[in-house]
Design an enzyme around this catalytic site. Structure first.
Site, PDB file in Angstrom:
ATOM      1  N   HIS A   1       0.842  -1.199   0.000  1.00  0.00           N
ATOM      2  CA  HIS A   1       0.000   0.000   0.000  1.00  0.00           C
ATOM      3  C   HIS A   1       0.880   1.252   0.000  1.00  0.00           C
ATOM      4  O   HIS A   1       0.689   2.153  -0.807  1.00  0.00           O
ATOM      5  CB  HIS A   1      -0.931  -0.007   1.215  1.00  0.00           C
ATOM      6  CG  HIS A   1      -1.563   1.322   1.525  1.00  0.00           C
ATOM      7  ND1 HIS A   1      -2.572   1.871   0.752  1.00  0.00           N
ATOM      8  CD2 HIS A   1      -1.315   2.226   2.503  1.00  0.00           C
ATOM      9  CE1 HIS A   1      -2.913   3.039   1.251  1.00  0.00           C
ATOM     10  NE2 HIS A   1      -2.165   3.297   2.313  1.00  0.00           N
TER      11      HIS A   1
ATOM     12  N   ASP B   1       5.855  21.756 -26.568  1.00  0.00           N
ATOM     13  CA  ASP B   1       5.888  20.402 -25.991  1.00  0.00           C
ATOM     14  C   ASP B   1       6.969  20.387 -24.918  1.00  0.00           C
ATOM     15  O   ASP B   1       7.578  21.412 -24.630  1.00  0.00           O
ATOM     16  CB  ASP B   1       6.198  19.355 -27.085  1.00  0.00           C
ATOM     17  CG  ASP B   1       5.655  17.976 -26.704  1.00  0.00           C
ATOM     18  OD1 ASP B   1       5.923  17.526 -25.571  1.00  0.00           O
ATOM     19  OD2 ASP B   1       4.944  17.369 -27.513  1.00  0.00           O
TER      20      ASP B   1
ATOM     21  N   TRP C   1       7.079   0.077   3.895  1.00  0.00           N
ATOM     22  CA  TRP C   1       7.534   0.785   2.694  1.00  0.00           C
ATOM     23  C   TRP C   1       8.915   1.412   2.917  1.00  0.00           C
ATOM     24  O   TRP C   1       9.610   1.732   1.965  1.00  0.00           O
ATOM     25  CB  TRP C   1       6.529   1.855   2.253  1.00  0.00           C
ATOM     26  CG  TRP C   1       6.698   3.192   2.923  1.00  0.00           C
ATOM     27  CD1 TRP C   1       6.166   3.565   4.116  1.00  0.00           C
ATOM     28  CD2 TRP C   1       7.449   4.313   2.443  1.00  0.00           C
ATOM     29  NE1 TRP C   1       6.559   4.840   4.413  1.00  0.00           N
ATOM     30  CE2 TRP C   1       7.339   5.327   3.397  1.00  0.00           C
ATOM     31  CE3 TRP C   1       8.205   4.550   1.286  1.00  0.00           C
ATOM     32  CZ2 TRP C   1       7.962   6.567   3.252  1.00  0.00           C
ATOM     33  CZ3 TRP C   1       8.813   5.793   1.152  1.00  0.00           C
ATOM     34  CH2 TRP C   1       8.685   6.785   2.132  1.00  0.00           C
TER      35      TRP C   1
ATOM     36  N   SER D   1      12.720   6.178 -14.099  1.00  0.00           N
ATOM     37  CA  SER D   1      11.606   6.928 -14.696  1.00  0.00           C
ATOM     38  C   SER D   1      11.500   8.319 -14.084  1.00  0.00           C
ATOM     39  O   SER D   1      11.364   9.320 -14.792  1.00  0.00           O
ATOM     40  CB  SER D   1      10.316   6.145 -14.487  1.00  0.00           C
ATOM     41  OG  SER D   1       9.209   6.985 -14.653  1.00  0.00           O
ATOM     42  N   SER D   2      11.586   8.402 -12.751  1.00  0.00           N
ATOM     43  CA  SER D   2      11.464   9.709 -12.085  1.00  0.00           C
ATOM     44  C   SER D   2      12.602  10.630 -12.468  1.00  0.00           C
ATOM     45  O   SER D   2      12.391  11.826 -12.690  1.00  0.00           O
ATOM     46  CB  SER D   2      11.512   9.531 -10.570  1.00  0.00           C
ATOM     47  OG  SER D   2      10.365   8.919 -10.127  1.00  0.00           O
TER      48      SER D   2
ATOM     49  N   HIS E   1      13.365  11.968   3.347  1.00  0.00           N
ATOM     50  CA  HIS E   1      12.738  13.223   3.721  1.00  0.00           C
ATOM     51  C   HIS E   1      12.524  14.171   2.554  1.00  0.00           C
ATOM     52  O   HIS E   1      11.427  14.674   2.381  1.00  0.00           O
ATOM     53  CB  HIS E   1      13.382  13.906   4.920  1.00  0.00           C
ATOM     54  CG  HIS E   1      12.368  14.835   5.518  1.00  0.00           C
ATOM     55  ND1 HIS E   1      11.354  14.384   6.325  1.00  0.00           N
ATOM     56  CD2 HIS E   1      12.123  16.131   5.294  1.00  0.00           C
ATOM     57  CE1 HIS E   1      10.541  15.376   6.593  1.00  0.00           C
ATOM     58  NE2 HIS E   1      10.990  16.453   5.990  1.00  0.00           N
TER      59      HIS E   1
ATOM     60  N   GLU F   1      11.969  13.206  -0.268  1.00  0.00           N
ATOM     61  CA  GLU F   1      10.872  12.538  -0.973  1.00  0.00           C
ATOM     62  C   GLU F   1       9.502  13.030  -0.499  1.00  0.00           C
ATOM     63  O   GLU F   1       8.600  13.228  -1.303  1.00  0.00           O
ATOM     64  CB  GLU F   1      10.991  11.023  -0.793  1.00  0.00           C
ATOM     65  CG  GLU F   1       9.772  10.207  -1.198  1.00  0.00           C
ATOM     66  CD  GLU F   1       9.512  10.184  -2.687  1.00  0.00           C
ATOM     67  OE1 GLU F   1      10.433  10.510  -3.459  1.00  0.00           O
ATOM     68  OE2 GLU F   1       8.377   9.839  -3.074  1.00  0.00           O
TER      69      GLU F   1
ATOM     70  N   TYR G   1       8.782  15.891   0.522  1.00  0.00           N
ATOM     71  CA  TYR G   1       8.528  17.214  -0.067  1.00  0.00           C
ATOM     72  C   TYR G   1       8.287  17.119  -1.561  1.00  0.00           C
ATOM     73  O   TYR G   1       7.567  17.933  -2.123  1.00  0.00           O
ATOM     74  CB  TYR G   1       9.662  18.176   0.269  1.00  0.00           C
ATOM     75  CG  TYR G   1       9.660  18.478   1.751  1.00  0.00           C
ATOM     76  CD1 TYR G   1       8.555  19.094   2.311  1.00  0.00           C
ATOM     77  CD2 TYR G   1      10.684  18.081   2.571  1.00  0.00           C
ATOM     78  CE1 TYR G   1       8.494  19.314   3.667  1.00  0.00           C
ATOM     79  CE2 TYR G   1      10.631  18.301   3.932  1.00  0.00           C
ATOM     80  CZ  TYR G   1       9.538  18.914   4.476  1.00  0.00           C
ATOM     81  OH  TYR G   1       9.469  19.120   5.817  1.00  0.00           O
TER      82      TYR G   1
ATOM     83  N   SER H   1      -1.808  27.126  -5.088  1.00  0.00           N
ATOM     84  CA  SER H   1      -1.518  28.531  -5.373  1.00  0.00           C
ATOM     85  C   SER H   1      -2.080  28.972  -6.717  1.00  0.00           C
ATOM     86  O   SER H   1      -2.128  30.163  -7.005  1.00  0.00           O
ATOM     87  CB  SER H   1      -0.010  28.768  -5.359  1.00  0.00           C
ATOM     88  OG  SER H   1       0.544  28.321  -4.151  1.00  0.00           O
TER      89      SER H   1
ATOM     90  N   HIS I   1      15.169  13.159  11.947  1.00  0.00           N
ATOM     91  CA  HIS I   1      14.004  13.243  12.837  1.00  0.00           C
ATOM     92  C   HIS I   1      13.087  12.030  12.669  1.00  0.00           C
ATOM     93  O   HIS I   1      12.162  11.848  13.436  1.00  0.00           O
ATOM     94  CB  HIS I   1      13.234  14.559  12.661  1.00  0.00           C
ATOM     95  CG  HIS I   1      12.559  14.716  11.339  1.00  0.00           C
ATOM     96  ND1 HIS I   1      12.408  15.934  10.733  1.00  0.00           N
ATOM     97  CD2 HIS I   1      11.994  13.828  10.500  1.00  0.00           C
ATOM     98  CE1 HIS I   1      11.779  15.771   9.591  1.00  0.00           C
ATOM     99  NE2 HIS I   1      11.518  14.508   9.425  1.00  0.00           N
ATOM    100  N   HIS I   2      13.343  11.211  11.642  1.00  0.00           N
ATOM    101  CA  HIS I   2      12.593   9.962  11.500  1.00  0.00           C
ATOM    102  C   HIS I   2      13.159   8.869  12.390  1.00  0.00           C
ATOM    103  O   HIS I   2      12.591   7.790  12.463  1.00  0.00           O
ATOM    104  CB  HIS I   2      12.633   9.479  10.046  1.00  0.00           C
ATOM    105  CG  HIS I   2      11.941  10.401   9.093  1.00  0.00           C
ATOM    106  ND1 HIS I   2      10.598  10.301   8.810  1.00  0.00           N
ATOM    107  CD2 HIS I   2      12.383  11.456   8.390  1.00  0.00           C
ATOM    108  CE1 HIS I   2      10.261  11.246   7.951  1.00  0.00           C
ATOM    109  NE2 HIS I   2      11.326  11.967   7.675  1.00  0.00           N
TER     110      HIS I   2
ATOM    111  N   THR J   1       6.648  27.068   5.681  1.00  0.00           N
ATOM    112  CA  THR J   1       5.334  26.461   5.462  1.00  0.00           C
ATOM    113  C   THR J   1       4.243  27.380   5.981  1.00  0.00           C
ATOM    114  O   THR J   1       3.198  27.551   5.334  1.00  0.00           O
ATOM    115  CB  THR J   1       5.264  25.088   6.159  1.00  0.00           C
ATOM    116  OG1 THR J   1       6.444  24.355   5.839  1.00  0.00           O
ATOM    117  CG2 THR J   1       4.059  24.308   5.705  1.00  0.00           C
TER     118      THR J   1
ATOM    119  N   LYS K   1       3.470  30.076   3.567  1.00  0.00           N
ATOM    120  CA  LYS K   1       2.587  29.653   2.486  1.00  0.00           C
ATOM    121  C   LYS K   1       1.135  29.637   2.946  1.00  0.00           C
ATOM    122  O   LYS K   1       0.252  30.153   2.253  1.00  0.00           O
ATOM    123  CB  LYS K   1       2.995  28.267   1.978  1.00  0.00           C
ATOM    124  CG  LYS K   1       4.419  28.233   1.463  1.00  0.00           C
ATOM    125  CD  LYS K   1       4.706  27.019   0.640  1.00  0.00           C
ATOM    126  CE  LYS K   1       4.040  27.090  -0.706  1.00  0.00           C
ATOM    127  NZ  LYS K   1       4.641  28.076  -1.589  1.00  0.00           N
TER     128      LYS K   1
ATOM    129  N   ARG L   1       1.958   0.975  15.000  1.00  0.00           N
ATOM    130  CA  ARG L   1       1.557   0.851  13.594  1.00  0.00           C
ATOM    131  C   ARG L   1       2.011  -0.498  13.052  1.00  0.00           C
ATOM    132  O   ARG L   1       2.777  -1.207  13.694  1.00  0.00           O
ATOM    133  CB  ARG L   1       2.165   1.994  12.780  1.00  0.00           C
ATOM    134  CG  ARG L   1       3.663   1.993  12.769  1.00  0.00           C
ATOM    135  CD  ARG L   1       4.226   3.252  12.167  1.00  0.00           C
ATOM    136  NE  ARG L   1       4.138   3.273  10.724  1.00  0.00           N
ATOM    137  CZ  ARG L   1       4.999   3.930   9.931  1.00  0.00           C
ATOM    138  NH1 ARG L   1       5.986   4.620  10.452  1.00  0.00           N
ATOM    139  NH2 ARG L   1       4.854   3.930   8.637  1.00  0.00           N
TER     140      ARG L   1
END
Lengths: 532, 193
Positions: free
Chosen positions: A83, A112, A148, A176-177, A260, A262, A264, A275, A309-310, A335, A338, A457
């Protein structure tokens, strides 16, 4: 406000090379057209969203009651892992790339993408990556079951055989990315219409430019970490194996150095979309355009110095905990800029609440809730209580579901009339919004409570005192899941038929994409527009 | 796209692709960087000094408690424990203790212990003059052994540290050892890491 002028020279098919799309399957296999590729990315993302969603519902069905009802614990772990992987790499990221393909050339006045052939390739390797990943579900030993985040040694020493397929899948989606990101940067830097200076670019383009740089910086690190896993598993190295002098904690450092930025990558394009939408329906210019650009850039830069921090609980020294705690809290500043800018844009605007705007406002409110729970998690001493509980699950689902996913839905509703040439069915759109809004909150809000009370979890069973909130969350998940069928119905209906949309579509909308007719012709801006 | 624009794009693409490849390399560079960083800062409890310690005098004004902990990973069937759970020592004084290991399986096996010190701040001040963890330990089926540890706590150990925990995890290297034996034809158990 931009005036509608359908007689603009650039929309005419004057060049004999410009023809419509090819017929049949070949159109989709060989296409180099940014609109075709954008559509394929979006359809791919939607199907992955459905597959990942079914897995989420299996998880929630099992957790509806304490005890083991429906699935084996190992299969449950495969579901949480798949998932997460599918939603992150298969649903959210390709959806943003699809939107970038569709909208960036149209927003900067380019005919294009800069590298159309590579564009075709970066899409077409993606389905194979996910076929490889999904095929592992049918292998002996089952699919990856290590979460994951695939922490070593769970994903190396103790992994199922299928981990090698997972690694190759990640390699392909990473390639690909990276190709997609290179293409987007080249397009934005080299293909803008004359007069479209960097600081005149729409914010969606700006946020994607920064996101693309993040992708180039961190996707190779992800490729590196899975390569190290591959070598540990098959070639006898000991990157993460303590017996051979390696260190499992090193895995977490390298993974989160990717991980991290990622997160963002999954939210900055959403900031861009919101926006775009809020000024349209508030009928005001975006408040603080340049501060928005700088805020996004500083969030992107800060994302490289907060990864640990993870992993506050791995036994870091105090200096490390304090540094990562304050660096993380610092991100709240841009943040906050924004969020305040969005609110200031709405302030005293003549707002209307069409479906895209409803999703955008829900984004601002619910993303902010997710941001605040993130701040709570950033407090190192408190994190020891929250770490690996449902509080974390609640936090990142608040920023990803009503954050990233809502922004993708808002973008789809916002630009769909431009893509299909048909006005939205507002009634069905609002029905989808309200079902999703209620579903999301009923699902994820109770998770805060069970998390704070200590429910871990990634487990298929739990203590009795968590039963009520869990059954509530499961009911919400099914409401949210099935209400996405309304979304699919809306999109299909809109593609097939509907009231003819004007070029302007939304009367407050600004930007080059609204100067071309709806539906957007197969080739747009063959002659660059003049931007002043 | 104009020709000039095309060259500009090509140059940009080459640069971006190079950046991506460099970042792939950086991912791997994080591995030695991580070790260097841990060495310099003493994080991770790994940078204890090995070999003869250069300690000036014994500090008899205070004692430090040194605790011994052993860990067997899930797939390690040996019995492995410290003979003493803890010792109270003067900083600067040579100390000796032993660890007990028994191969309770019916197979010849090789193992090696990997140490870690908590708090990590204390790691540079724990000198191991000689440690069984420097070498691989082979044991025949059903045999046991006492493995020696000679250590000195540095007198410069910060005042606020009164307890040091030395933890050993014992890893099964039998498969590795067989491979090494085949390729290097080495003396059994003397292959150091």
């Amino acid at each position: 406000m931009a005036t509608v002028d359908v007689d603009l020279p650039h929309v005419k098919d004057e060049d004999p090379h410009h023809h419509g799309p090819a017929k049949g399957l070949g159109r989709w296999l060989y296409t180099t057209n940014h609109k075709d590729i954008g559509s394929m990315y979006l359809i791919f993302s939607l199907s992955m969203f459905m597959i990942g969603g079914i897995m989420a519902l299996i998880i929630r069905a099992e957790l509806f009651q304490p005890g083991l009802q429906l699935v084996e614990p190992n299969f449950f772990n495969q579901m949480t892992t798949m998932h997460g992987l599918i939603m992150v790499f298969g649903a959210v990221m390709p959806a943003f790339v699809g939107l970038a393909n569709w909208m960036i050339p149209m927003q900067i006045g380019a005919p294009d993408m800069a590298l159309p052939r590579m564009n075709n390739w970066s899409f077409w390797i993606l389905p194979f990556a996910f076929l490889i990943l999904l095929s592992s579900l049918f292998m002996p030993g089952g699919a990856p079951n290590f979460g994951w985040t695939f922490y070593a040694p769970l994903s190396t020493t103790y992994a199922p055989e299928s981990v090698t397929f997972f690694i190759f899948g990640v390699h392909i989606m990473g390639a690909s990315s990276i190709m997609g990101a290179i293409n987007i940067i080249a397009t934005i830097l080299n293909m803008r219409a004359p007069g479209m200076t960097l600081m005149k670019m729409p914010l969606f383009v700006w946020t994607w430019l920064i996101t693309a740089f993040l992708l180039i910086a961190v996707m190779p690190v992800l490729a590196g970490v899975v390569t190290m896993m591959l070598m540990d598993i098959h070639f006898g190295t000991s990157f993460f194996n303590a017996a051979g002098g390696g260190d499992p904690v090193l895995f977490q450092h390298v993974f989160w150095f990717f991980g991290h930025p990622e997160v963002y990558i999954m939210i900055l394009p959403a900031f861009g979309i919101i926006s775009e939408i809020i000024p349209t329906f508030a009928r005001k210019r975006l408040f603080g355009y340049s501060s928005m650009v700088y805020a996004v850039a500083s969030i992107a830069l800060l994302s490289f110095v907060v990864w640990a921090h993870h992993m506050f609980t791995v036994g870091m020294p105090l200096v490390g905990e304090v540094f990562f705690m304050f660096a993380t809290m610092l991100i709240a500043v841009p943040t906050g800029v924004k969020v305040f800018n969005w609110v200031a844009t709405m302030f005293r605007g003549s707002m209307t609440f069409e479906t895209p705007m409803l999703f955008a406002i829900a984004f601002v409110v619910l993303f902010t809730i997710g941001g605040f729970s993130g701040l709570m998690l950033a407090i190192a001493p408190a994190d020891f209580q929250y770490h690996d509980t449902y509080f974390v699950v609640a936090h990142f689902h608040y920023v990803l579901v009503p954050g990233a996913i809502f922004s993708i839905m808002a973008a789809t509703y916002y630009w769909l009339p431009k893509w299909t040439g048909h006005q939205l069915n507002e009634t069905m759109g609002k029905l989808h919004f309200w079902l999703s809004f209620v579903g999301v909150n009923v699902t994820f809000f109770p998770m805060h409570f069970v998390g704070l009370a200590g429910m871990p979890r990634r487990i298929p069973d739990y203590a009795l005192q968590f039963a009520d909130f869990n059954s509530m969350a499961s009911v919400g998940a099914f409401i949210f899941g099935f209400s996405q069928l309304v979304f699919i119905y809306n999109v299909i209906q809109n593609v097939r038929a509907g009231e003819k949309a004007t070029a302007q579509v939304w009367d407050g909308a600004q930007g080059l994409e609204w100067t071309i007719p709806s539906p957007a012709p197969y080739h747009t801006f063959s002659k660059p527009p003049k931007v002043d | 796209m104009t020709e000039q624009n095309q060259t500009k794009t090509n140059r940009l693409v080459v640069r971006l692709a190079t950046a991506a490849i460099a970042m792939f390399g950086f991912g791997f560079a994080l591995v030695p960087l991580y070790d260097v960083f841990c060495d310099i800062t003493g994080l991770n409890g790994k940078n204890f000094s090995q070999g003869p310690a250069d300690v000036a005098s014994v500090d008899r004004s205070r004692t430090v408690k040194v605790q011994f902990v052993t860990v067997n990973p899930a797939d390690m069937p040996w019995e492995f424990k410290p003979t003493l759970r803890s010792m109270r020592v003067y900083p600067g004084e040579d100390q000796t203790t032993t660890f007990y290991a028994k191969n309770s399986t019916a197979e010849w096996m090789v193992a090696q212990a990997v140490p870690s010190v908590t708090p990590s701040e204390a790691a540079p001040y724990l000198h191991k003059v000689n440690c069984f963890c420097f070498d691989r330990q082979p044991l025949d089926a059903g045999t046991d052994t006492e493995m020696p540890l000679l250590f000195v706590v540095d007198p410069e150990l910060p005042e606020h540290i009164s307890t040091i925990t030395l933890s050993y995890a014992l890893y099964d290297l039998t498969d590795d050892q067989k491979v090494t034996q085949l390729t290097l034809d080495n003396d059994k158990g003397r292959t150091s890491l």
